[in-house]
Design an enzyme around this catalytic site. Structure first.
Site, PDB file in Angstrom:
ATOM      1  N   ARG A   6      38.910  37.077  43.646  1.00  0.00           N
ATOM      2  CA  ARG A   6      38.083  36.951  42.444  1.00  0.00           C
ATOM      3  C   ARG A   6      38.520  35.752  41.632  1.00  0.00           C
ATOM      4  NH1 ARG A   6      36.988  42.624  39.438  1.00  0.00           N
ATOM      5  NH2 ARG A   6      37.069  41.158  37.679  1.00  0.00           N
TER       6      ARG A   6
ATOM      7  N   ARG B 101      46.242  41.816  41.979  1.00  0.00           N
ATOM      8  CA  ARG B 101      44.902  41.915  42.548  1.00  0.00           C
ATOM      9  C   ARG B 101      44.378  40.532  42.932  1.00  0.00           C
ATOM     10  NH1 ARG B 101      40.223  44.674  39.010  1.00  0.00           N
ATOM     11  NH2 ARG B 101      40.042  42.614  38.089  1.00  0.00           N
TER      12      ARG B 101
ATOM     13  N   LYS C  42      39.775  51.192  36.056  1.00  0.00           N
ATOM     14  CA  LYS C  42      38.431  51.779  35.969  1.00  0.00           C
ATOM     15  C   LYS C  42      37.784  51.918  37.344  1.00  0.00           C
ATOM     16  CE  LYS C  42      36.728  48.610  33.171  1.00  0.00           C
ATOM     17  NZ  LYS C  42      37.813  47.707  32.731  1.00  0.00           N
TER      18      LYS C  42
ATOM     19  N   ARG D 185      40.306  37.222  29.052  1.00  0.00           N
ATOM     20  CA  ARG D 185      39.650  38.533  29.213  1.00  0.00           C
ATOM     21  C   ARG D 185      40.310  39.585  28.336  1.00  0.00           C
ATOM     22  NH1 ARG D 185      40.300  38.872  35.381  1.00  0.00           N
ATOM     23  NH2 ARG D 185      39.551  40.998  35.234  1.00  0.00           N
TER      24      ARG D 185
ATOM     25  N   ARG E  98      30.376  47.202  26.870  1.00  0.00           N
ATOM     26  CA  ARG E  98      31.545  46.393  26.539  1.00  0.00           C
ATOM     27  C   ARG E  98      31.454  45.834  25.132  1.00  0.00           C
ATOM     28  NH1 ARG E  98      33.264  44.981  31.967  1.00  0.00           N
ATOM     29  NH2 ARG E  98      35.179  43.780  31.930  1.00  0.00           N
TER      30      ARG E  98
HETATM   31  P1  ADP Z   1      37.422  44.029  34.787  1.00  0.00           P
HETATM   32  O1  ADP Z   1      37.382  45.504  34.996  1.00  0.00           O
HETATM   33  O2  ADP Z   1      38.587  43.400  35.471  1.00  0.00           O
HETATM   34  O3  ADP Z   1      37.236  43.642  33.368  1.00  0.00           O
HETATM   35  P2  ADP Z   1      34.677  43.670  35.742  1.00  0.00           P
HETATM   36  O4  ADP Z   1      34.464  43.590  37.195  1.00  0.00           O
HETATM   37  O5  ADP Z   1      34.267  44.915  35.025  1.00  0.00           O
HETATM   38  O6  ADP Z   1      36.226  43.358  35.553  1.00  0.00           O
HETATM   39  O7  ADP Z   1      33.981  42.434  35.002  1.00  0.00           O
HETATM   40  C1  ADP Z   1      34.239  41.093  35.371  1.00  0.00           C
HETATM   41  C2  ADP Z   1      33.559  40.132  34.394  1.00  0.00           C
HETATM   42  O8  ADP Z   1      32.114  40.341  34.426  1.00  0.00           O
HETATM   43  C3  ADP Z   1      33.927  40.317  32.918  1.00  0.00           C
HETATM   44  O9  ADP Z   1      35.101  39.620  32.568  1.00  0.00           O
HETATM   45  C4  ADP Z   1      32.672  39.766  32.216  1.00  0.00           C
HETATM   46  O10 ADP Z   1      32.665  38.361  32.183  1.00  0.00           O
HETATM   47  C5  ADP Z   1      31.529  40.193  33.126  1.00  0.00           C
HETATM   48  N1  ADP Z   1      30.963  41.509  32.707  1.00  0.00           N
HETATM   49  C6  ADP Z   1      31.059  42.688  33.390  1.00  0.00           C
HETATM   50  N2  ADP Z   1      30.455  43.686  32.714  1.00  0.00           N
HETATM   51  C7  ADP Z   1      29.967  43.127  31.552  1.00  0.00           C
HETATM   52  C8  ADP Z   1      29.276  43.624  30.423  1.00  0.00           C
HETATM   53  N3  ADP Z   1      28.964  44.934  30.315  1.00  0.00           N
HETATM   54  N4  ADP Z   1      28.950  42.765  29.430  1.00  0.00           N
HETATM   55  C9  ADP Z   1      29.261  41.469  29.509  1.00  0.00           C
HETATM   56  N5  ADP Z   1      29.919  40.924  30.540  1.00  0.00           N
HETATM   57  C10 ADP Z   1      30.281  41.733  31.558  1.00  0.00           C
END
Ligand code: ADP
Length: 190
Positions: free
Chosen positions: A134, A128, A14, A145, A89
């Site tokens: 991270r 990554r 993404k 996740r 999400r």
């Molecule tokens: P990835 O694309 O690897 O899932 P992100 O950077 O989008 O990683 O998100 C990392 C973490 O941040 C998620 O695992 C979650 O805990 C939190 N997070 C991000 N966006 C949301 C959201 N829209 N709602 C709830 N938690 C979120």
């Protein structure tokens, strides 16, 4: 206005594809993950709460995310459109996004669903993790996740199919190949 939701499991690409889309269509980027990581780095109240969830591989509660998103969206008022990366999400987040955009006379234009095999996702996230620093890119957190993705996030596919916005994008292959598929899909609706 071109409002794109980029969707897919963790590791589906993404963030990478968002960068290319932004350049091509001059959009603003809202990545909830990036906003949360900045909040954690600055040790804000939100950042401290978010950290607890993120490090367990869980979602941050909807209410916090929706409030955060509303503020960011207000700061992008004069844009040509926005790419939403990592949001929504959950179904409540998708409903909240619809209300927020409708209030501004807008809607989601298209939802791009990046589809990648599970084994490939795990490989990409572990790779990554070696360079990203991270704290959530380790095998244990990756597994939770992915489980959260299947249980809470994947149901959004049906939501956006019902809205007539869903487009499946084959997410395996080179970055350029995948971007080519995305461009075809976006050019067909813009
Ligand atoms: P990835 O694309 O690897 O899932 P992100 O950077 O989008 O990683 O998100 C990392 C973490 O941040 C998620 O695992 C979650 O805990 C939190 N997070 C991000 N966006 C949301 C959201 N829209 N709602 C709830 N938690 C979120």
């Amino acid at each position: 206005m071109l409002n794109i939701v980029i969707f897919g499991a963790p590791g589906s690409g993404k963030g990478t594809q968002s960068e290319l889309i932004i350049k091509e269509y001059q959009l603003d980027h809202i990545s909830t993950g990036d906003v949360l990581r900045a909040e954690m780095k600055n040790e804000t109240e939100l950042g401290k709460v978010a950290k607890e969830y993120i490090e367990k591989g869980q979602l941050v509660p909807d209410e916090l995310i929706v409030n955060m998103l509303a503020k960011v969206l207000d700061s992008k008022e004069n844009s040509k459109g926005v790419i939403f990366d990592g949001f929504p999400r959950t179904i409540p987040q998708a409903k909240a996004l619809k209300v927020m955009l409708n209030e501004r006379g807008q809607d989601v234009t298209i939802m791009l669903d990046l589809q990648v095999d599970e084994a490939e996702l795990i490989n990409r996230l572990l790779e990554r993790g070696k360079i990203s620093g991270r704290s959530d890119d380790n095998l244990e957190t990756i597994k939770s996740r992915l489980e959260v993705y299947h249980n809470q996030t994947a149901p959004l596919v049906d939501f956006y199919i019902a809205e007539g916005k869903h487009v499946a994008i084959q997410g395996m292959g080179s970055v350029e190949e995948i971007f080519g598929r995305i461009k075809n899909a976006v050019d067909a609706v813009k």
